[in-house]
Write a protein that holds these residues in place. Structure first.
Motif, PDB file in Angstrom:
ATOM      1  N   ARG A 216     -33.173 -21.931  -1.137  1.00  0.00           N
ATOM      2  CA  ARG A 216     -33.281 -20.518  -1.504  1.00  0.00           C
ATOM      3  C   ARG A 216     -34.546 -20.256  -2.323  1.00  0.00           C
ATOM      4  O   ARG A 216     -35.286 -19.325  -2.062  1.00  0.00           O
ATOM      5  CB  ARG A 216     -32.047 -20.131  -2.332  1.00  0.00           C
ATOM      6  N   ASP A 217     -34.803 -21.127  -3.300  1.00  0.00           N
ATOM      7  CA  ASP A 217     -35.876 -20.837  -4.244  1.00  0.00           C
ATOM      8  C   ASP A 217     -37.255 -21.174  -3.706  1.00  0.00           C
ATOM      9  O   ASP A 217     -38.231 -20.527  -4.042  1.00  0.00           O
ATOM     10  CB  ASP A 217     -35.643 -21.607  -5.552  1.00  0.00           C
ATOM     11  N   MET A 218     -37.382 -22.220  -2.917  1.00  0.00           N
ATOM     12  CA  MET A 218     -38.726 -22.639  -2.468  1.00  0.00           C
ATOM     13  C   MET A 218     -38.509 -23.625  -1.322  1.00  0.00           C
ATOM     14  O   MET A 218     -38.381 -24.820  -1.544  1.00  0.00           O
ATOM     15  CB  MET A 218     -39.439 -23.303  -3.648  1.00  0.00           C
ATOM     16  N   ILE A 220     -40.290 -24.832   1.137  1.00  0.00           N
ATOM     17  CA  ILE A 220     -41.257 -25.879   1.462  1.00  0.00           C
ATOM     18  C   ILE A 220     -41.147 -27.045   0.477  1.00  0.00           C
ATOM     19  O   ILE A 220     -41.080 -28.208   0.866  1.00  0.00           O
ATOM     20  CB  ILE A 220     -42.685 -25.306   1.470  1.00  0.00           C
ATOM     21  N   ALA A 221     -41.070 -26.682  -0.814  1.00  0.00           N
ATOM     22  CA  ALA A 221     -40.930 -27.735  -1.823  1.00  0.00           C
ATOM     23  C   ALA A 221     -39.637 -28.501  -1.616  1.00  0.00           C
ATOM     24  O   ALA A 221     -39.584 -29.721  -1.784  1.00  0.00           O
ATOM     25  CB  ALA A 221     -40.966 -27.136  -3.223  1.00  0.00           C
TER      26      ALA A 221
END
Lengths: 358, 263
Positions: A216-218, A220-221
């Motif tokens: 949800r937050d990032m 790709i990371a």
């Protein structure tokens, strides 16, 4: 103020990461659950059961499900109504095909079937995000409702096209149909809600929940850190649909008793559940409950005050309620965009320092 | 190449890597290696292809040509999360933390490749899932101590100042206990004091855990101080490779950084 954590020292990581770290919270919540199980069944009547408690329980479960998908994993879905319909029809087909099957099992298997359907409609999420995914899940909503209208097998070729739940008993007590006593239907739903709320909490605080929140937050990371996007997204769809299927099955078989897909599981239900989690708080278990209660109970409350208290005409009250509830939703979102759960969190922070805010 | 000074075999070697996006050649025929236990710096002017290089190493880009050897074997076309599992962790140039999660959760997410209780145990929690969680919590707390971020353990990282976010991101990469740690400009945008802190952390990590580190950095002082060897890129080509002192004296490198007068 006795609501504070000072003096409540944690000496192990296990104690530090428990669900209710503050002792007062813990006692209050245990007492509340005990109250729900031990006291309410003796006093519940038909009005409270049908108009207030059952719908709140059922919608809480649906909100919990959507919150797992949208709040925790960040995948917007407008297919909630359709998935609830899958749960409802699955429970209908299961209980009419296997009348001997225990109702608990029927409901859980309905959730399982909905989870499978959810995975199929979750596949687009691997390629598309945000609003585009919302539109793709909208397709699920319309397709599923259309399917249950069009294919007679789903409603057992009944003339009206409606599904009606036969009477089923659990431990000799009817839980479905018109003869079911209020306390039995209430306890039946309550068990599901309490158990699955606990499971939702457990899933969201561990490995799985973190992989959802990372996506949800990032995204790709998250992938570079070792979260497999495929399994994270699809597991979110599966578990979210499982919950929504449970709530659909309970909604139909325990609460409504008879249903017709366009009416009972329309797009307005998808929006209702989405509003519940937005108002309640995305990514919060508590928020799912408070959002469901807010969205469902507020109109009931206004109606009781205006029609019952002031004796105003029903149709006018109906319109007034629309305006009032709409206004209140806006008010709360302006005051706290992160929902009522955040408002509660902020209040707690303040209470902690009261009466000496620094 | 003379590698006698270093501890031994190559952990990662890149052979003739070429990467292009349409007509744009990001990397052209680049070969270099990273030895076990060294700090390897990748430097170069803006747009030289340093970040692309890291993206190739952790599998986010797949080069059109060339081979990547990791830990003694040729690596196939793996997805980034599979490569993470093999033991490569990284930080990002623009912080890529999970903003809605607490510092602790961010670091715990770093250990996700090491956690494997199945969904049923997680739903029950008591038993296997809790035990695993506590084991990893212990490891993560060790990193929290190491990076001196105890006070912000439960703060959502979106609320932290930039310097601390950078530190949390390093922590998340450390939590993975990887064989190779890629740091993309760990000191960008920091003041001298924060840079010194960060240098200390990088060196401590290197010493305490023996992690092999590849870092991109623009601050030449930092690079020359902490790197064992340096590779220099410019316009997607390798123009220098060797010990810091040699690289600093290399005419090509000086030209790339300062420009060449055409008289």
């Amino acid at each position: 103020m006795f609501y504070r954590e000072s003096g409540d020292f944690k000496s192990s990581y296990a104690a530090d990461q428990q669900t209710f770290p503050i002792k007062f919270d813990r006692i209050a919540i245990y007492a509340f659950v005990a109250f729900l199980f031990l006291v309410v069944p003796f006093f519940i009547n038909d009005y409270w059961e049908k108009s207030i408690i059952l719908p709140v329980l059922v919608w809480s479960l649906a909100a919990l499900g959507l919150n797992i998908l949208t709040g925790y994993c960040g995948q917007v879905s407008l297919g909630t109504g359709g998935f609830m319909a899958v749960g409802a029809y699955a429970s209908y087909k299961l209980t009419t095909s296997f009348p001997e099957m225990n109702m608990f099992l029927v409901i859980i298997m309905s959730g399982g079937i909905t989870a499978l359907v959810g995975i199929v409609f979750g596949l687009p999420s691997l390629r598309i995000k945000g609003f585009y995914l919302a539109v793709a899940t909208l397709a699920a909503q319309f397709f599923l409702v259309w399917l249950f209208n069009k294919v007679p097998w789903f409603y057992n070729y009944s003339a009206s096209g409606m599904i009606t739940v036969p009477e089923r008993t659990v431990f000799g007590v009817a839980v479905t149909g018109s003869n079911a006593p209020p306390w039995a239907t209430y306890l039946f739903c309550l068990i599901f809600v309490v158990v699955f709320a606990l499971i939702a909490r457990n899933l969201t605080r561990g490995r799985l929940g973190r992989s959802w929140m990372a996506i949800r937050d990032m995204d790709i990371a998250a992938e570079i850190i070792g979260v497999a996007p495929l399994s994270a997204k699809l597991s979110a769809f599966a578990i979210s649909s499982f919950y929504i299927g449970l709530s659909g099955a309970l909604f139909f078989s325990i609460y409504l008793g008879a249903a017709e897909p366009t009416e009972a599981f329309g797009i307005d239900k998808s929006f209702l559940v989405l509003f519940m989690i937005i108002i309640g708080g995305l990514g919060s278990i508590f928020g799912s409950f408070i959002g469901a209660a807010f969205m469902f109970l507020l109109p009931v409350l206004f109606k009781n005050i205006m029609v019952g208290g002031f004796g105003w005409p029903t149709d006018m009250v109906q319109h007034l309620i629309f305006m009032l509830v709409g206004g209140l939703i806006m008010f709360f979102l302006i005051v706290e965009p992160h929902g009522l759960a955040q408002l509660w969190r902020v209040t707690k922070e303040k209470l902690r320092l009261w009466p000496f805010p620094h | 190449m003379n590698t006698a000074q270093n501890t031994g075999d190559a952990l990662l070697s890149l052979k003739n890597i070429s990467l292009s996006f349409g007509g744009v050649k990001a990397l052209t025929d680049i070969s270099f290696d990273i030895l076990k236990g060294e700090i390897r710096a990748i430097i170069g002017p803006n747009g030289a292809g340093k970040s692309s290089m890291l993206n190739v190493i952790n599998g986010f880009y797949h080069p059109q040509q060339g081979e990547v050897w990791f830990n003694g074997s040729l690596r196939g076309p793996l997805k980034p999360h599979e490569i993470a599992r093999q033991g490569i962790a990284r930080t990002f140039q623009n912080i890529a933390l999970f903003k809605g999660m607490s510092t602790l959760d961010n670091l715990m997410t770093g250990r996700i490749t090491k956690m494997n209780t199945n969904i049923f145990w997680q739903a029950i929690w008591k038993g296997k899932a809790e035990k695993e969680e506590l084991e990893h919590r212990e490891k993560v707390e060790h990193i929290i101590d190491f990076l001196e971020i105890q006070a912000i353990r439960k703060t959502p990282v979106g609320r932290l100042p930039y310097g601390l976010q950078k530190r949390v991101e390093l922590g998340r990469a450390l939590a993975a206990e990887s064989k190779l740690l890629l740091l993309d400009e760990p000191m960008a945008g920091m003041n001298v004091e924060e840079k010194e802190d960060m240098c200390r952390f990088v060196l401590d990590v290197h010493e305490e855990f023996g992690t092999t580190i590849a870092l991109i950095e623009h601050d030449m002082g930092v690079v020359m101080d902490i790197a064992d060897r340096v590779v220099v890129l410019d316009y997607g080509k390798k123009i220098g490779d060797g010990y810091p002192d040699d690289v600093r004296a290399d005419q090509n490198v000086i030209d790339a950084y300062l420009g060449v007068s055409h008289d």
